[in-house]
Scaffold this motif. Structure first.
Motif, short mmCIF file in Angstrom:
data_model
loop_
_atom_site.label_atom_id
_atom_site.label_comp_id
_atom_site.label_asym_id
_atom_site.label_seq_id
_atom_site.Cartn_x
_atom_site.Cartn_y
_atom_site.Cartn_z
N GLU A 147 -3.73 23.11 34.56
CA GLU A 147 -3.41 23.91 35.74
C GLU A 147 -4.64 24.15 36.61
O GLU A 147 -5.77 24.17 36.10
CB GLU A 147 -2.84 25.26 35.31
N ASN A 157 11.75 30.35 33.18
CA ASN A 157 11.04 30.36 34.44
C ASN A 157 10.09 29.18 34.48
O ASN A 157 9.15 29.09 33.71
CB ASN A 157 10.26 31.67 34.60
N ALA A 178 4.24 24.81 39.63
CA ALA A 178 3.06 25.44 39.04
C ALA A 178 3.56 26.57 38.15
O ALA A 178 4.18 27.50 38.65
CB ALA A 178 2.14 25.98 40.12
N PRO A 179 3.32 26.48 36.86
CA PRO A 179 3.86 27.50 35.96
C PRO A 179 3.24 28.86 36.22
O PRO A 179 2.04 28.96 36.53
CB PRO A 179 3.48 27.01 34.57
N LEU A 180 4.03 29.90 36.13
CA LEU A 180 3.52 31.26 36.22
C LEU A 180 3.23 31.75 34.81
O LEU A 180 3.99 31.45 33.88
CB LEU A 180 4.55 32.18 36.87
N PRO A 181 2.13 32.46 34.63
CA PRO A 181 1.78 32.89 33.28
C PRO A 181 2.74 33.96 32.74
O PRO A 181 3.25 34.77 33.50
CB PRO A 181 0.38 33.45 33.43
N ASN A 182 2.94 33.92 31.46
CA ASN A 182 3.65 34.98 30.74
C ASN A 182 5.05 35.26 31.26
O ASN A 182 5.43 36.40 31.44
CB ASN A 182 2.83 36.27 30.75
N GLN A 183 5.76 34.22 31.57
CA GLN A 183 7.13 34.39 32.03
C GLN A 183 8.08 33.93 30.93
O GLN A 183 7.68 33.19 30.04
CB GLN A 183 7.36 33.56 33.30
N PRO A 184 9.32 34.36 31.04
CA PRO A 184 10.31 33.85 30.09
C PRO A 184 10.38 32.31 30.19
O PRO A 184 10.03 31.75 31.22
CB PRO A 184 11.63 34.46 30.56
N PHE A 203 9.73 36.71 44.44
CA PHE A 203 9.63 36.94 43.01
C PHE A 203 8.96 38.28 42.76
O PHE A 203 8.46 38.91 43.67
CB PHE A 203 8.82 35.80 42.37
N ASP A 204 8.95 38.68 41.53
CA ASP A 204 8.31 39.95 41.19
C ASP A 204 6.82 39.72 40.98
O ASP A 204 6.38 38.60 40.79
CB ASP A 204 8.95 40.49 39.91
N ARG A 231 15.67 46.07 29.43
CA ARG A 231 15.71 44.82 30.17
C ARG A 231 16.54 43.80 29.42
O ARG A 231 16.63 43.82 28.20
CB ARG A 231 14.30 44.33 30.34
N LEU A 254 7.19 42.10 29.29
CA LEU A 254 8.15 41.55 28.34
C LEU A 254 7.46 41.17 27.04
O LEU A 254 7.95 41.43 25.95
CB LEU A 254 8.81 40.32 28.95
N ALA A 255 6.30 40.58 27.23
CA ALA A 255 5.57 40.12 26.05
C ALA A 255 5.05 41.28 25.22
O ALA A 255 4.90 41.18 24.02
CB ALA A 255 4.40 39.23 26.49
N VAL A 291 6.53 28.06 40.10
CA VAL A 291 6.85 28.06 41.53
C VAL A 291 6.68 26.68 42.12
O VAL A 291 5.84 25.90 41.69
CB VAL A 291 5.97 29.06 42.30
N PHE A 350 -3.08 33.73 29.90
CA PHE A 350 -1.98 33.01 30.54
C PHE A 350 -1.27 32.06 29.57
O PHE A 350 -0.35 31.36 29.96
CB PHE A 350 -2.51 32.20 31.74
N SER A 382 11.55 38.36 36.40
CA SER A 382 10.14 38.40 36.05
C SER A 382 9.91 38.72 34.59
O SER A 382 10.11 37.93 33.71
CB SER A 382 9.45 39.45 36.87
N SER A 423 7.36 39.04 32.78
CA SER A 423 5.93 38.80 32.57
C SER A 423 5.35 39.48 31.35
O SER A 423 5.91 39.45 30.27
CB SER A 423 5.21 39.30 33.80
N ALA A 424 4.21 40.11 31.56
CA ALA A 424 3.48 40.67 30.42
C ALA A 424 4.22 41.85 29.80
O ALA A 424 4.13 42.08 28.60
CB ALA A 424 2.10 41.11 30.86
N LEU A 463 -2.12 29.00 41.77
CA LEU A 463 -2.07 30.46 41.76
C LEU A 463 -3.46 31.03 42.03
O LEU A 463 -4.47 30.45 41.64
CB LEU A 463 -1.57 30.96 40.40
#
Lengths: 173, 759
Positions: free
Chosen positions: B589, A64, A55-61, B682-683, B753, A171-172, A67, B635, A166, A168-169, B701
């Motif tokens: 999703e 990633n 299941a993709p996590l939003p706003n990740q590199p 995870f974070d 980072r 980073l964006a 999960v 998302f 992580s 996430s946002a 999620l």
């Protein structure tokens, strides 16, 4: 889980160094990403399973993958090929996820195939040459030669320490 | 209970239990002391304090923590005088009691960690106690260590010939084997009885088997004890409190007026008791309760300053235990791991069952099996609720630690602070409670150090010199809301902003709203204290607090009015384990929305959707305008429905009572889900509070509406406009977000980072 993968190459690669020689013996699991051979400390590996959808996590590199469900535990999974900047893996059921422990966390690593268990003497591990252009060098912890081919040892701690995985946002942003 | 000897094997385990108990007793003590300070205490509170101190002393004696025993004993002596009404309960005395409570806690901690406290640890308090004792007992009884006999006359003017009401009880006591297994010992019980009054003991050996077949660890003896005492039946029963389940016990009162009997000189060490119960018809001059205590007073007094092993005080032991567990809820102590395992197994059961339901649904099962499935769903649900309830605890256990903290910190920084608490009975999952202690401690410490002004400053500002901090808890939907409100100086936004600029957290020309400035407090390495004090500025900031709260799947926000005070609000899920959810689809999703926050959903008509000039969209619902959040923007989901007219708007309620509408593709169905932590491996992921496993084994999620509401930056950049009208409006939105980026920047790693690496 029935996805435990038999090691197809087990007999093809000879074992280095008999355990008698030295106490500083280390074992690694080697695997293929693209044409390159990498290895990680066997002690970090929890299990190896076949690829299942995540299941993709939003706003990740991009590396990633999201999960996956490992018998009730949510495990973040990373595409190593993508992590090395070689683009996303086009996954097939034959792809392999190595479940590894990194600093008390459990993560999944998508690789093309698992190759072998390498038993090496500490002095067989060569340092990574100083290569300024390759920023990746810092998560390469050494190089070993197996049957004239080169296997690069990865430091998962450096590759996936907390905060690194992580972004996430933030980073964006 | 006093002075039992333990086998070395079990010693460590007993010790652990003892310290567990101590922790609970100290919490109780603390709470009662606070009542006392707030002057809401009654004699029950005093008794409770006495019991707590006494129990700690008794246990400490058994393990040989001399310093602890000594101090507890002194403390107890003072409390005893208070129960007798010899020492009046004044504010000054209450202060001494509270300090003594702190010292006691310190000594327990020292005993637990095994470190030595200096000899004079708590000596100031000891001296104060001695002074108070001296006032009632006369100096000599304090100074002369043992004045066991003959100081009856010191006992606060009690007539030595005073006679209590006496009753004769016949106690038939037959221990079972378990009694020994639970480390009890009949002799000790009989000694305790002995302390209550006159004893006649008969031992029956009729159950003794032959030597060959005798199991040395079994119980064969029975006793009949005839006890002549002025104590109540309850107090006699109290002796057997811990063994009730492990023996056959019959206590009957024979006569109100016993025949006189010689003092029973049995061979035990308890013989030093004076008790002297020459029976008489006279009713006591004092009240029933005070009489026995006063009677015991001399011996206890005399021993006060000396090092006194626990077994020397049998009589007090019993009376002090009087009336604690009368009534009340019976409970068991269970290892948390076991409960966790149970919770997990039930969680798996829920998942397995929902898989089964799914299967039934797909295979078009007949009416009967659907019916069965319904029944099962209900039972499983109930089971799950029961299991979850096991872990629920009132937040009181955390809240009750705070008054002491407030006292200590306020004293250190010379401020006057009063702590008010509200909603202490609000129940939360045990794990949540444990995680709350640190953030709350930090926030309260901050509130005192930075928030509340000095008494002079307060008076100058026209406030009362005593500052107030209010700690409150209440339920709201599936969350607990905890607020820390102080009436201090509030946040000086200018100073805050200046500091943020000087630290390079915010660029100089940034224009921040008040809320955004307040947010800066949560930036790492940020402290608003003018100077680093002993209390704060240890490098732990509100960023850590926020991280801890986020870890619980909760949120923290603050609201501050300069000159009036600051209010921190924590919104934390009640339980970390299950959630009633609505499964929704967005693109390919699937996500879970917490059911508790959903109000309704509808498919809007074109004219119901409006773009706002300042950016963003609203959807009108029965005349009300609700902000529309496109989850697929936030998302970056590419294959989602982008036209609201073809999707669904789910209207949800946010923590502050507002409404937002989330655009989703479709609603799939309602189901109870087991919350799995993402943070474990995870974070934190903004917009997502956790994950769950669906019936088909896939991960979904769980959306965090509060976070979605405040997630602007990413959406602006990720937006792929699909129509011209939206382009313009979203361009504006993106601009607004650019500003926000400055604020969120400090939450990123200052060292920079690492971006995805290209080889």
């Amino acid at each position: 889980m029935s996805e435990q993968i038999d090691n197809p190459l087990q007999d093809e690669v000879s074992r280095e160094a008999s355990p008698v020689e030295s106490r500083n013996i280390q074992q690694f699991i080697s695997f293929k990403v693209g044409d390159e051979e990498f290895a990680i400390d066997i002690m970090a590996v929890r299990e190896i399973k076949g690829w299942t959808a995540t299941a993709p996590l939003p706003n990740q590199p991009e590396y990633n993958l999201g999960v996956l469900n490992l018998r009730g535990t949510i495990v973040p999974t990373f595409d190593l090929r993508c992590r090395f900047g070689m683009g996303r893996t086009k996954t097939t059921p034959y792809h392999v996820v190595i479940i590894a422990s990194v600093q008390e966390r459990t993560i999944g690593l998508l690789v093309d195939a698992v190759s072998d268990i390498l038993t090496v003497n500490e002095d067989q591990i060569r340092p990574v040459p100083d290569m300024e252009r390759i920023t990746a060098a810092e998560f390469l912890s050494g190089i070993i030669t197996v049957e004239e081919s080169m296997v690069v040892l990865l430091s998962l701690e450096k590759l996936f320490h907390r905060g690194e995985t992580s972004s996430s946002a933030e980073l964006a942003a | 209970m006093t002075g039992s000897s333990f086998t070395p094997d079990n010693l460590a385990q007993f010790k652990a239990t003892f310290f567990d108990e101590c922790a609970e007793l100290l919490v109780d003590l603390e709470e009662r002391l606070n009542e006392m300070q707030a002057e809401t205490a009654d004699s029950e509170a005093l008794n409770a304090i006495f019991r707590a101190v006494h129990s700690i002393k008794a246990g400490a004696g058994a393990f040989g923590f001399t310093q602890l025993v000594e101090f507890a004993h002194r403390y107890e002596a003072l409390l005893d005088r208070m129960r007798d009404g010899l020492v009046q309960q004044t504010a000054a005395v209450a202060t001494v009691l509270i300090h003594a409570g702190d010292i006691l806690a310190g000594l327990v901690e020292a005993a637990r960690s095994g470190e030595e406290r200096s000899k004079d640890y708590g000596s100031e308090v000891s001296v104060e106690i001695d002074l108070l004792l001296a006032q009632v007992d006369g100096l000599e009884s304090v100074i002369t260590p043992v004045a066991a006999q003959g100081c009856d006359s010191d006992g606060g003017g009690e007539e030595p010939d005073r006679q209590p009401d006496t009753t004769v009880y016949v106690i038939d006591f037959a221990p079972r084997t378990e009694l020994f297994r639970h480390a009890n010992e009949p002799l000790l019980l009989i000694r305790e009885l002995k302390g209550l009054g006159d004893l006649q003991i008969e031992c029956f050996t009729d159950r003794l088997p032959g030597l060959r077949v005798m199991e040395p660890e079994d119980a064969y003896l029975r006793w009949r004890v005839t006890l002549t005492t002025d104590k109540s039946l309850d107090e006699v029963r109290e002796v057997f409190e811990f063994v009730e389940d492990d023996c056959e016990l019959a206590i009957s009162a024979v006569a109100a007026e016993p025949e006189p009997r010689e003092e029973d000189q049995d061979a035990t060490a308890a013989g030093t008791r004076d008790a002297d119960p020459a029976p008489s018809v006279e009713a006591p001059a004092v009240t029933d309760n005070a009489a026995p205590a006063a009677d015991d007073a001399p011996a206890t007094d005399g021993a006060a300053p000396s090092v006194q092993p626990a077994e020397e005080r049998p009589a007090k032991t019993v009376s002090s235990k009087a009336a604690p567990q009368s009534g009340g809820v019976s409970s068991i102590r269970v290892d948390l791991d076991r409960v966790d395992r149970l919770v997990n197994v039930v969680g798996e059961l829920v998942i397995a069952h929902s898989m089964q339901s799914q299967l039934n649904l797909n295979s078009g099962a007949d009416f009967q099996s659907n019916q069965n499935n319904e029944d099962m769903t209900r039972v499983i649900r109930e089971l799950q609720e029961c299991v979850m309830a096991i872990r629920m605890q009132p937040v009181k256990s955390v809240f009750s630690r705070m008054p002491r903290l407030v006292r200590e910190v306020a004293a250190k920084v010379n401020k006057q602070v009063r702590l008010l608490t509200e909603g202490e009975q609000t129940e939360v999952d045990k794990t949540v409670i444990e995680e709350l202690a640190d953030p709350l401690t930090h926030m309260i410490r901050n509130a005192i150090d930075h928030g509340i002004e000095t008494p002079e400053e307060r008076e100058a500002a026209g406030k009362q010199p005593m500052g107030k901090i209010k700690l409150s808890a209440r339920h709201a939907g599936g969350n607990i809301i905890i607020q820390v409100i102080d009436n201090g100086a509030g946040i000086n936004k200018e100073a805050l902003l200046k500091k943020a600029i000087s630290k390079g957290i915010v660029s100089e020309d940034a224009k921040l709203t008040d809320e955004e400035i307040e947010e800066l407090i949560f930036a790492p390495g940020f402290s608003t204290a003018g100077s680093v004090t002993d209390v704060s500025g240890r490098g732990v900031g509100m960023d850590v607090v926020r991280r801890n709260i986020n870890k619980l799947g909760g949120r923290i926000s603050l609201h501050s009015t300069q000159g009036k005070g600051t209010c921190f609000t924590l919104t934390i899920p009640l339980s970390l384990a299950v959630l009633d959810g609505m499964l929704v689809a967005i693109g390919s999703e699937k996500y879970i929305l917490p059911l508790a926050s959903i109000i309704e959903s509808f498919r809007p008509q074109g004219e119901q959707i409006r773009a706002l000039a300042g950016g963003g969209e609203v959807v009108s619902m029965r005349g009300e305008y609700i902000r529309l959040i496109r989850v697929h923007h936030l998302f970056n989901i590419k294959d989602a429905v982008t036209d609201p007219r073809r999707g669904l708007v789910v209207v949800t309620e946010t923590a502050n009572g507002g409404k937002v509408g989330l655009l989703v593709d479709e609603l799939i169905g309602q189901q109870q889900v087991v919350i799995k932590s993402i943070q474990e491996n995870f974070d934190p992921v903004p917009g997502v509070s956790g994950a769950t496993i669906l019936g088909d084994g896939r991960v979904a999620l769980i959306l965090d509406i509060e976070q979605l509401k405040t997630m602007p930056a990413a959406s602006g950049e990720l937006w792929r406009p699909s129509s011209a009208a939206q382009t313009e409006q979203l361009a504006e939105e993106a601009q607004g977000n650019g500003q926000n980026a400055h604020v969120s920047a400090p939450t990123t790693d200052p060292e920079g980072r690492q971006l995805p690496i290209t080889v």
